[in-house]
Design an enzyme around this catalytic site. Structure first.
Site, mmCIF file in Angstrom:
data_model
loop_
_atom_site.group_PDB
_atom_site.id
_atom_site.type_symbol
_atom_site.label_atom_id
_atom_site.label_comp_id
_atom_site.label_asym_id
_atom_site.label_seq_id
_atom_site.Cartn_x
_atom_site.Cartn_y
_atom_site.Cartn_z
ATOM 1 N N HIS A 17 0.839 -1.204 0.000
ATOM 2 C CA HIS A 17 0.000 0.000 0.000
ATOM 3 C C HIS A 17 0.874 1.253 0.000
ATOM 4 C CE1 HIS A 17 -4.142 1.666 1.010
ATOM 5 N NE2 HIS A 17 -3.354 2.740 0.973
ATOM 6 N N HIS A 19 1.049 4.994 -2.259
ATOM 7 C CA HIS A 19 0.492 5.867 -3.297
ATOM 8 C C HIS A 19 1.601 6.636 -4.015
ATOM 9 C CE1 HIS A 19 -3.870 5.591 -2.323
ATOM 10 N NE2 HIS A 19 -3.418 5.282 -1.116
ATOM 11 N N ASP A 21 1.511 9.458 -5.877
ATOM 12 C CA ASP A 21 1.542 10.912 -5.741
ATOM 13 C C ASP A 21 1.828 11.372 -4.313
ATOM 14 O OD1 ASP A 21 -0.902 9.922 -4.965
ATOM 15 O OD2 ASP A 21 -2.117 11.423 -6.008
ATOM 16 N N GLY A 174 -10.015 7.569 -1.747
ATOM 17 C CA GLY A 174 -10.638 8.869 -1.557
ATOM 18 C C GLY A 174 -11.627 8.884 -0.412
ATOM 19 N N HIS A 201 -9.869 0.583 -0.383
ATOM 20 C CA HIS A 201 -9.760 1.373 0.845
ATOM 21 C C HIS A 201 -11.059 1.224 1.633
ATOM 22 C CE1 HIS A 201 -6.332 3.360 -1.048
ATOM 23 N NE2 HIS A 201 -6.123 4.062 0.065
ATOM 24 N N GLU A 204 -11.135 3.246 7.166
ATOM 25 C CA GLU A 204 -10.163 4.284 7.518
ATOM 26 C C GLU A 204 -10.860 5.430 8.268
ATOM 27 O OE1 GLU A 204 -6.398 6.543 5.297
ATOM 28 O OE2 GLU A 204 -8.090 5.874 4.101
ATOM 29 N N ASP A 281 1.826 3.955 3.053
ATOM 30 C CA ASP A 281 0.698 4.704 2.494
ATOM 31 C C ASP A 281 1.239 5.830 1.615
ATOM 32 O OD1 ASP A 281 -1.903 5.337 1.908
ATOM 33 O OD2 ASP A 281 -2.357 6.278 3.826
#
Length: 343
Positions: A17, A19, A21, A174, A201, A204, A281
């Protein structure tokens, strides 16, 4: 006695996991800004304020705001390839043996790139990094929850077209509060019908039922899943279905999924036999590395080599690769932990 940082640095790791960006190094952000002719603030402190979340972040939405500036830098194939290469390079410093880097192709179309061009550029960067740094690397494509369901369906179809070309799965990322799993049931069904491995996801944001719903809809893995701690009625179902949980401690605290180590469920989940993994993450947004995440957990829970070995095995189990690659990764994990046990 807490395991030393030197031993942690030598542990073979699997990261499921991460990301794209949210994980670009400061050095590469400077290169990208220059390439894209986007000015950066003068001071380091001002620059970091743009893309590093404070330790005391209000909630998930405030945390997500830190992605806006980086998004502007990732609108060309050259930028995307460089960013992907950079993330693999960083992973190599943590002795990561396999990494899945996720990103949402629809966020990189501002300058007219097609989804296929975006995905190809990222995969090219990952594979270049794989060759240079020896970290087996693949991509996961994300649909964004704030976008129309049709966009997520399109991303799933692109994922299918690239499944043998460096893409290994599909995700939804998101705003989970306003867009729970069933809001994207149609997109998830398309992905499942196309036989695309799913990591969604969920859990969370104090919503344990989202974890259960995501698995019922077809998720093989869960991004975070922390809220399961508040819905114990679903834990046995998650365990029986061998669902891998992708925990990311620093991020989980920043997004206020938890506010104290007493309520953080990592050790509880591990002891219950859930397949937990440790992840960054977002290396940059959370100002972390995988070594830091391991060290933090080792200190708080006084973890043993056996605990970390279990975590690595869970990562191998959950990796979206074929059985032959899993066997190879498993052998690497076994061999390197055996060496550490001999210390």
């Amino acid at each position: 006695m807490t395991i030393s940082k030197q031993i942690i640095a030598q542990m073979p790791k699997i990261e499921l996991h991460c990301h794209l960006d949210g994980s670009i190094s400061l050095e590469t952000i400077h290169k990208l800004a220059k390439m894209e002719n986007i000015p950066l603030p003068a001071t380091l402190e001002e620059q970091q304020a743009l893309f590093i979340a404070p330790e005391e972040t209000k909630d998930l939405n405030e945390y997500l705001e830190k992605f806006h500036f980086i998004g502007r830098l990732l609108q060309t194939t050259a930028a995307l390839e460089l960013a992907a290469f950079d993330v693999v390079k960083q992973a190599s410093y943590d002795n990561v043996k396999y990494i899945e880097v996720r990103f949402a192709p629809t966020l990189h179309t501002m300058k007219g790139l097609t989804l296929q061009e975006i995905v190809s550029a990222v995969v090219k960067g990952l594979k270049r990094g794989e060759v240079e740094f020896g970290v087996l690397s693949n991509a996961l494509l994300c649909g964004m929850r704030h976008e129309p369901v049709e966009n997520a369906i399109e991303v799933a179809k692109v994922a299918k077209s690239q499944l043998t070309h460096g893409v290994v799965g599909f995700d939804l990322a998101g705003n989970e509060v306003d867009f729970p799993p069933y809001a994207f049931e149609e997109a998830i069904k398309v992905a499942k019908d196309l036989d695309i491995p799913l990591t969604l996801h969920a859990g969370e944001c104090h919503c344990g039922k989202n974890v259960y719903d995501a698995v019922v809809l077809g998720a093989n893995r869960i991004g975070h899943g922390i809220a399961l701690k508040d819905t114990p009625e679903y834990i046995e179902y998650i365990k029986e279905n061998e669902i891998v949980l992708e925990l990311a401690p620093t991020s989980n605290f920043q997004t206020k999924t938890v506010t104290s180590w007493e309520e953080y469920p990592f050790k509880k989940f591990l002891d219950l036999g859930l397949k937990v993994t440790i992840n960054t993450d977002n290396r940059t947004v959370s100002n972390t590395t995988l070594n830091k995440e391991y060290a933090k957990l080792a200190e708080v829970y006084d973890l043993t080599l056996k605990d970390f070995y279990k975590v690595s095995c869970n990562g191998v189990f959950g990796a979206f690769v074929d059985d032959e690659v899993k066997k190879e990764l498993g052998e690497i994990v076994n061999e390197e932990f055996e060496k550490l046990n001999g210390h």
